[in-house]
Design a protein around this motif. Sequence first.
Motif, PDB file in Angstrom:
ATOM      1  N   ALA A 177     -91.073  29.985  23.169  1.00  0.00           N
ATOM      2  CA  ALA A 177     -92.407  30.392  22.735  1.00  0.00           C
ATOM      3  C   ALA A 177     -93.286  29.149  22.699  1.00  0.00           C
ATOM      4  O   ALA A 177     -92.950  28.165  22.029  1.00  0.00           O
ATOM      5  N   LEU A 178     -94.402  29.169  23.414  1.00  0.00           N
ATOM      6  CA  LEU A 178     -95.236  27.990  23.645  1.00  0.00           C
ATOM      7  C   LEU A 178     -96.608  28.215  23.017  1.00  0.00           C
ATOM      8  O   LEU A 178     -97.362  29.093  23.452  1.00  0.00           O
ATOM      9  N   PHE A 228    -102.536  31.585  19.929  1.00  0.00           N
ATOM     10  CA  PHE A 228    -102.663  31.924  21.349  1.00  0.00           C
ATOM     11  C   PHE A 228    -101.394  31.389  22.004  1.00  0.00           C
ATOM     12  O   PHE A 228    -101.228  30.183  22.160  1.00  0.00           O
ATOM     13  N   ARG A 229    -100.492  32.301  22.372  1.00  0.00           N
ATOM     14  CA  ARG A 229     -99.134  31.899  22.722  1.00  0.00           C
ATOM     15  C   ARG A 229     -98.727  32.421  24.092  1.00  0.00           C
ATOM     16  O   ARG A 229     -99.065  33.540  24.483  1.00  0.00           O
ATOM     17  N   CYS A 230     -98.003  31.574  24.804  1.00  0.00           N
ATOM     18  CA  CYS A 230     -97.388  31.927  26.083  1.00  0.00           C
ATOM     19  C   CYS A 230     -95.871  31.832  25.900  1.00  0.00           C
ATOM     20  O   CYS A 230     -95.382  31.331  24.885  1.00  0.00           O
ATOM     21  N   ASP A 279     -97.967  34.583  30.837  1.00  0.00           N
ATOM     22  CA  ASP A 279     -99.333  34.259  30.432  1.00  0.00           C
ATOM     23  C   ASP A 279     -99.557  32.746  30.422  1.00  0.00           C
ATOM     24  O   ASP A 279     -98.612  31.949  30.340  1.00  0.00           O
ATOM     25  N   THR A 280    -100.844  32.378  30.498  1.00  0.00           N
ATOM     26  CA  THR A 280    -101.171  30.954  30.613  1.00  0.00           C
ATOM     27  C   THR A 280    -102.246  30.521  29.617  1.00  0.00           C
ATOM     28  O   THR A 280    -102.862  29.470  29.797  1.00  0.00           O
ATOM     29  N   GLY A 281    -102.488  31.297  28.577  1.00  0.00           N
ATOM     30  CA  GLY A 281    -103.283  30.818  27.470  1.00  0.00           C
ATOM     31  C   GLY A 281    -104.776  30.733  27.730  1.00  0.00           C
ATOM     32  O   GLY A 281    -105.324  31.360  28.641  1.00  0.00           O
ATOM     33  N   GLY A 300     -91.664  39.543  21.059  1.00  0.00           N
ATOM     34  CA  GLY A 300     -92.312  38.248  21.200  1.00  0.00           C
ATOM     35  C   GLY A 300     -93.810  38.482  21.323  1.00  0.00           C
ATOM     36  O   GLY A 300     -94.259  39.121  22.281  1.00  0.00           O
ATOM     37  N   THR A 301     -94.583  38.012  20.363  1.00  0.00           N
ATOM     38  CA  THR A 301     -95.995  38.353  20.284  1.00  0.00           C
ATOM     39  C   THR A 301     -96.872  37.204  20.761  1.00  0.00           C
ATOM     40  O   THR A 301     -96.492  36.037  20.701  1.00  0.00           O
ATOM     41  N   ALA A 302     -98.076  37.555  21.191  1.00  0.00           N
ATOM     42  CA  ALA A 302     -99.008  36.555  21.697  1.00  0.00           C
ATOM     43  C   ALA A 302     -99.900  35.990  20.613  1.00  0.00           C
ATOM     44  O   ALA A 302    -100.323  34.832  20.692  1.00  0.00           O
ATOM     45  N   HIS A 303    -100.228  36.784  19.574  1.00  0.00           N
ATOM     46  CA  HIS A 303    -101.272  36.369  18.652  1.00  0.00           C
ATOM     47  C   HIS A 303    -100.879  36.388  17.180  1.00  0.00           C
ATOM     48  O   HIS A 303    -101.684  35.953  16.350  1.00  0.00           O
TER      49      HIS A 303
END
Length: 521
Positions: free
Chosen positions: A83-84, A128-130, A144-146, A330-333
């Motif tokens: 998770a980035l 804001f996660r990739c 995704d690339t943020g 795994g969530t993005a936000h």
Amino acid sequence: MNDPTDPAVPFAEDPGAGAGPEAVSDPGRRRVLRGALAVAGAVALRPLVAATPATADPAGSAASAASAAAVVVRRFGRYEVLALLDAHGPFPGTAQAAFPDATATDWERARRLDPAAFGPNDTWQLDFRCYAVRRPGGRVTLVDTGIGPVGSPASGWAPVPGRLPAVLARTGIAPADVETVVLTHLHEDHYGWSVTPEGVPVFPNARYVVQHAEVAALGPTRTARTYVVEPLLRAGQLHEVDGRTVLAGRARPGGGAITLLPTPGHTPGHQSVLVDGGGDRLLLTGDVLVHAVQLATPAVRYLFEADPETARRTREQLLGEARRTGTLLGTAHLNRPFVRPCPPAAPKPPHWHPRTGTPALTPLAQPKQTMTNPPGPRGNLPDRRFGGGLVIQLPEGSWWDWDVVEWNAGRLRLGAGSDLSYHHGLELVFSDPLFVTCPAAFQDPTFREPTPEEVRVVSRQTGEIPAPVVAFEADAGGPEPAAGLIAAGGLEVVQGTVFRYWRPNPAPGERLAPWVRPPQA
């Protein structure tokens, strides 16, 4: 915001999917631990260890833990998932404006799930996660690339510049190592690092995978088309798919695969990514849910959904399937990357028997009884008076996620917190466990009086009724609640932050989980 060129990006390995006691190391499998250990010697109930002021606030702990690591790693079978964190900041406007149908009850439940999302004056604080999925041999799929650099389309509202390139470098992933970029959808905070502002693909060897329906819905002058789609088409790197698509592996039980799943509603061609490690499963949701209020109450509408009704149905189906299969999200936000779906229609906030001040263990009010143990291999045991049933009064806090931290002949430790990706803040420590029926990981337990039949089960297995006997029901990922029954020589309730990743020099009142080790040089 941090400088995206700064190499000193925090890094944490999340032990939730591959560390800790051997019997409970798999996050996706809800294996039940059952045993009857005949261990001599009852231990009296010991005094409570109180939280220090630095660790007493679960919301503050969750927020600081979330911001402490730009990379969190979990393993799902043959796949390593990273998770980035590209950026963190406030969303324009108020949370209520973004989710106009949310009620006070919805917000209360959401706050307990993701307290760091709630800023002053009803601001919405979000990550804001990739994600990077590293396959055997080092091949990398980026999801995704943020938000991108200064000058990207998200610059008008998002906390640019993002730091994805520096975060990837910290993990040892170079742009040329990425062979696939999955764009869950074409919103500007999800494609920002796909190309430079000059239109050059950031990942030169990657195919960029997007659903055909997503591209087809773009008008000729839409920013997503001119900024990212057309440059990728010119470079020959855009790859459109139509519907469910297996990217890698074999989509069969036990096979292990990375699969694209259409999840429309937020946008017409939105897709999510299922990482199936051959048993342990992770679903990278994209923007199917963007705030914990939609995790708590899936029917809550987000103002910027293209088709709110379709988005609601998609969200409810996705979360229902994740509950049924024990799939992690795994969530993005959300302000932590990995979460479990909530139990359906849970009417109460995720803490039980709340009390202010010192938590306590309240013995059940019942008459003393004398039980005669039946003869057996151990012979006639002395009579023992029964008074060991306990209803546990938990301290005030968000004790939502639970799992088994340690289990051996001398001790059983259950850890609890608002999320277990980084730390837990409460432990139930059972000394000399004599009888244990307990899910390896569970949520939302309701502690209650043990039934007469449960007391008989314990007495048949152990030849006595120890004190305490603790019973509960909880959500363990199945269609029905799972039952827990624990009999032991003693019980201690311990508050304090226990980190599940390496942190040198913990502060007073803090400690490391038993499986945590310093990183290899």
